[in-house]
Design a protein around this motif. Structure first.
Motif, PDB file in Angstrom:
ATOM      1  N   VAL A 239       0.950  -1.535   0.234  1.00  0.00           N
ATOM      2  CA  VAL A 239       0.244   0.437  -0.022  1.00  0.00           C
ATOM      3  C   VAL A 239       0.879   1.612   0.279  1.00  0.00           C
ATOM      4  O   VAL A 239       0.312   2.039  -0.117  1.00  0.00           O
ATOM      5  N   SER A 240       2.007   0.639   0.150  1.00  0.00           N
ATOM      6  CA  SER A 240       2.906   2.579   0.646  1.00  0.00           C
ATOM      7  C   SER A 240       3.430   2.606  -0.196  1.00  0.00           C
ATOM      8  O   SER A 240       3.819   3.574  -0.633  1.00  0.00           O
ATOM      9  N   VAL A 241       4.201   1.376  -1.298  1.00  0.00           N
ATOM     10  CA  VAL A 241       4.872   1.573  -2.229  1.00  0.00           C
ATOM     11  C   VAL A 241       3.974   2.121  -3.973  1.00  0.00           C
ATOM     12  O   VAL A 241       4.685   2.694  -4.407  1.00  0.00           O
ATOM     13  N   PHE A 242       2.342   1.809  -3.451  1.00  0.00           N
ATOM     14  CA  PHE A 242       1.968   1.324  -4.791  1.00  0.00           C
ATOM     15  C   PHE A 242       1.861   2.540  -5.857  1.00  0.00           C
ATOM     16  O   PHE A 242       1.859   3.084  -6.717  1.00  0.00           O
ATOM     17  N   PRO A 243       1.368   4.352  -4.323  1.00  0.00           N
ATOM     18  CA  PRO A 243       1.398   5.015  -4.939  1.00  0.00           C
ATOM     19  C   PRO A 243       2.742   5.394  -6.509  1.00  0.00           C
ATOM     20  O   PRO A 243       2.565   6.641  -7.678  1.00  0.00           O
ATOM     21  N   TYR A 244       3.936   5.131  -5.659  1.00  0.00           N
ATOM     22  CA  TYR A 244       4.905   5.226  -6.495  1.00  0.00           C
ATOM     23  C   TYR A 244       4.835   4.745  -7.537  1.00  0.00           C
ATOM     24  O   TYR A 244       5.768   4.417  -8.723  1.00  0.00           O
ATOM     25  N   LEU A 245       4.758   3.335  -7.511  1.00  0.00           N
ATOM     26  CA  LEU A 245       4.405   2.878  -8.630  1.00  0.00           C
ATOM     27  C   LEU A 245       4.384   3.138  -9.488  1.00  0.00           C
ATOM     28  O   LEU A 245       4.191   3.185 -11.272  1.00  0.00           O
ATOM     29  N   LEU A 246       2.058   3.755  -9.231  1.00  0.00           N
ATOM     30  CA  LEU A 246       1.780   4.306 -10.551  1.00  0.00           C
ATOM     31  C   LEU A 246       2.863   5.422 -11.179  1.00  0.00           C
ATOM     32  O   LEU A 246       2.314   5.503 -12.263  1.00  0.00           O
ATOM     33  N   VAL A 247       3.492   6.141  -9.552  1.00  0.00           N
ATOM     34  CA  VAL A 247       3.978   7.154 -10.356  1.00  0.00           C
ATOM     35  C   VAL A 247       5.138   7.430 -11.936  1.00  0.00           C
ATOM     36  O   VAL A 247       4.742   7.349 -12.931  1.00  0.00           O
ATOM     37  N   VAL A 248       5.638   5.622 -11.368  1.00  0.00           N
ATOM     38  CA  VAL A 248       6.647   5.463 -12.444  1.00  0.00           C
ATOM     39  C   VAL A 248       6.146   5.076 -13.356  1.00  0.00           C
ATOM     40  O   VAL A 248       7.012   4.649 -14.721  1.00  0.00           O
ATOM     41  N   LEU A 249       5.146   3.768 -13.690  1.00  0.00           N
ATOM     42  CA  LEU A 249       4.135   3.619 -14.637  1.00  0.00           C
ATOM     43  C   LEU A 249       3.703   4.453 -15.613  1.00  0.00           C
ATOM     44  O   LEU A 249       4.055   4.484 -16.730  1.00  0.00           O
ATOM     45  N   THR A 250       3.038   5.355 -15.263  1.00  0.00           N
ATOM     46  CA  THR A 250       2.632   6.489 -15.658  1.00  0.00           C
ATOM     47  C   THR A 250       3.424   7.520 -16.357  1.00  0.00           C
ATOM     48  O   THR A 250       2.904   8.088 -18.171  1.00  0.00           O
ATOM     49  N   ALA A 251       4.732   7.272 -15.980  1.00  0.00           N
ATOM     50  CA  ALA A 251       5.341   8.620 -16.342  1.00  0.00           C
ATOM     51  C   ALA A 251       5.938   7.323 -18.026  1.00  0.00           C
ATOM     52  O   ALA A 251       6.957   8.645 -18.354  1.00  0.00           O
ATOM     53  N   PHE A 252       5.803   6.797 -18.220  1.00  0.00           N
ATOM     54  CA  PHE A 252       6.443   6.338 -19.052  1.00  0.00           C
ATOM     55  C   PHE A 252       5.317   5.691 -20.210  1.00  0.00           C
ATOM     56  O   PHE A 252       5.632   4.568 -20.891  1.00  0.00           O
ATOM     57  N   LYS A 253       4.414   6.234 -20.185  1.00  0.00           N
ATOM     58  CA  LYS A 253       2.966   6.006 -21.023  1.00  0.00           C
ATOM     59  C   LYS A 253       2.597   6.690 -21.716  1.00  0.00           C
ATOM     60  O   LYS A 253       2.830   7.942 -21.144  1.00  0.00           O
ATOM     61  N   THR A 254       2.312   6.784 -23.178  1.00  0.00           N
ATOM     62  CA  THR A 254       1.447   7.825 -23.857  1.00  0.00           C
ATOM     63  C   THR A 254       0.171   8.066 -23.846  1.00  0.00           C
ATOM     64  O   THR A 254      -0.148   7.145 -22.612  1.00  0.00           O
ATOM     65  N   GLN A 255      -0.119   9.215 -23.724  1.00  0.00           N
ATOM     66  CA  GLN A 255      -1.769   9.506 -23.646  1.00  0.00           C
ATOM     67  C   GLN A 255      -2.593   8.576 -23.966  1.00  0.00           C
ATOM     68  O   GLN A 255      -4.018   8.206 -23.742  1.00  0.00           O
ATOM     69  N   ALA A 256      -2.257   7.800 -25.345  1.00  0.00           N
ATOM     70  CA  ALA A 256      -2.633   6.431 -25.499  1.00  0.00           C
ATOM     71  C   ALA A 256      -2.587   5.370 -24.571  1.00  0.00           C
ATOM     72  O   ALA A 256      -3.735   5.035 -24.605  1.00  0.00           O
TER      73      ALA A 256
END
Length: 269
Positions: free
Chosen positions: A17-34
Motif C-alpha cells: 500500500v505504501s509503495v503502490f502510489p510510487y509505482l503508479l508514478v513510475v508506470l504513468t511517467a513512461f506511458k503515452t496518452q493513448a
C-alpha cells in the motif's frame, strides 16, 4: 508459525500500500496518452516511452529543480547553524528569562503554519521581498521551534562535566560549543539535517504564496502548474513527479541508517 505468517502478511500488505502510489508514478511517467487511457493504471505501457521525461526536461523544469536544490541547501545550512547556536544558549547559558523565552518560543509549534502565512506575506510585502529569494528563505532560514527544541534537549542530555572541564582549561562558550559539544551532537545534527532536507524539498504552500516568477519557482509549484487547457496532462505530471522523487529516494538509500536513527531519536513516525 501461524502468528509469524500473519505478521509478515500484514507487513507485506502495508508495504505494498505504501509503495503502490510510487509505482503508479513510475508506470504513468513512461506511458503515452493513448496508453494511459487504454491500459490499467497498474500495468506498464507497451512499449514504454521516455518522451514525457524529455518533454519535461526540454522546458524550464531543470531550472526549477536547481531552484529547489538551492533552497533546500540554504535552509538546511541555516537551520544547522542558527538552530545550534540558539539551542546551546537555551540549554547551557544562564540569562534572565531564559526558560520563559524558550517555552514561549516552543509554544509557537502549537500554531498551524497556515495561520502565519498571511502575516508573513504581509511582512514580506512591506519589506518589498515578494517574489525574491530573500522572501522565500528568510522566514525559515534562521531556525524553527522544533529544531531548537530538538537540539536543546540533546545538549541538556550531555554530561555537564565535559563543559566544566573545558572551562577549567580556559575555553570560552564558543570554543566549548565548537570543539566539545558539536562533535558529540552528530546524531542530533544528522536528524535535524534529514528532517530539514525532506521538509524543504517538499515545501509547497509558502513558495506558492511568496513566488510568482520562474526565477524563484520550485519544483512542487512547477508540478502544480503542469496543465494544458482546462485539463491536466497526467503523463507530464507523473514524469515531473518522478524527477522530483529521485533525490528523495537517493537520500533514503544513502542515509537510511541515519533516517532510522532519526526516527528513534525524535519519536516521529
Amino acid at each position: 508459525m501461524a502468528k509469524r505468517i500473519l505478521v509478515h502478511t500484514a507487513l507485506a500488505i502495508g508495504a505494498f500500500v505504501s509503495v503502490f502510489p510510487y509505482l503508479l508514478v513510475v508506470l504513468t511517467a513512461f506511458k503515452t496518452q493513448a496508453q494511459l487511457s487504454s491500459t490499467h493504471p497498474w500495468l506498464p505501457g507497451t512499449p514504454p516511452t521516455a518522451d514525457n521525461l524529455a518533454e519535461v526536461f526540454a522546458g524550464d523544469f531543470p531550472r526549477f529543480l536547481l531552484n529547489t536544490a538551492v533552497m533546500t541547501a540554504v535552509l538546511t545550512a541555516g537551520q544547522l547553524v542558527f538552530t545550534t547556536f540558539a539551542a546551546y544558549a537555551f540549554a547551557r547559558l544562564r540569562f534572565r528569562g531564559r526558560d520563559v523565552l524558550f517555552w514561549l518560543f516552543v509554544a509557537t509549534m502549537m500554531v498551524p503554519s497556515a495561520v502565519t502565512m498571511i502575516p508573513l506575506f504581509l511582512i514580506m510585502r512591506e519589506l518589498d521581498l515578494v517574489n525574491t529569494w530573500y522572501g522565500l528563505l528568510v522566514p525559515y532560514v534562521l531556525g524553527t521551534p522544533y529544531g531548537i527544541f530538538l537540539m536543546r534537549q540533546f545538549f541538556k542530555s550531555l554530561p555537564a562535566g565535559l563543559e566544566e572541564a573545558a572551562r577549567i582549561d580556559g575555553a570560552g562558550a564558543l570554543t566549548i560549543l565548537m570543539r566539545v559539544m558539536l562533535p558529540l551532537c552528530r546524531p542530533a545534527l544528522g536528524t535535524l539535517a534529514i528532517i530539514t532536507v525532506i521538509s524543504s524539498w517538499n515545501s509547497f504552500l509558502w513558495p506558492l504564496i511568496i513566488t510568482s516568477g520562474d526565477d524563484t519557482k520550485v519544483i512542487t509549484v512547477a508540478l502544480a502548474t503542469l496543465k494544458i487547457g482546462i485539463g491536466v496532462d497526467y503523463n507530464l505530471m507523473m514524469a515531473g513527479s518522478l524527477i522530483a522523487l529521485v533525490p528523495m529516494v537517493a537520500v533514503f538509500i544513502f542515509f537510511q541508517r541515519h533516517i532510522v536513527r532519526s526516527v528513534v531519536l525524535t519519536g516521529l513516525k
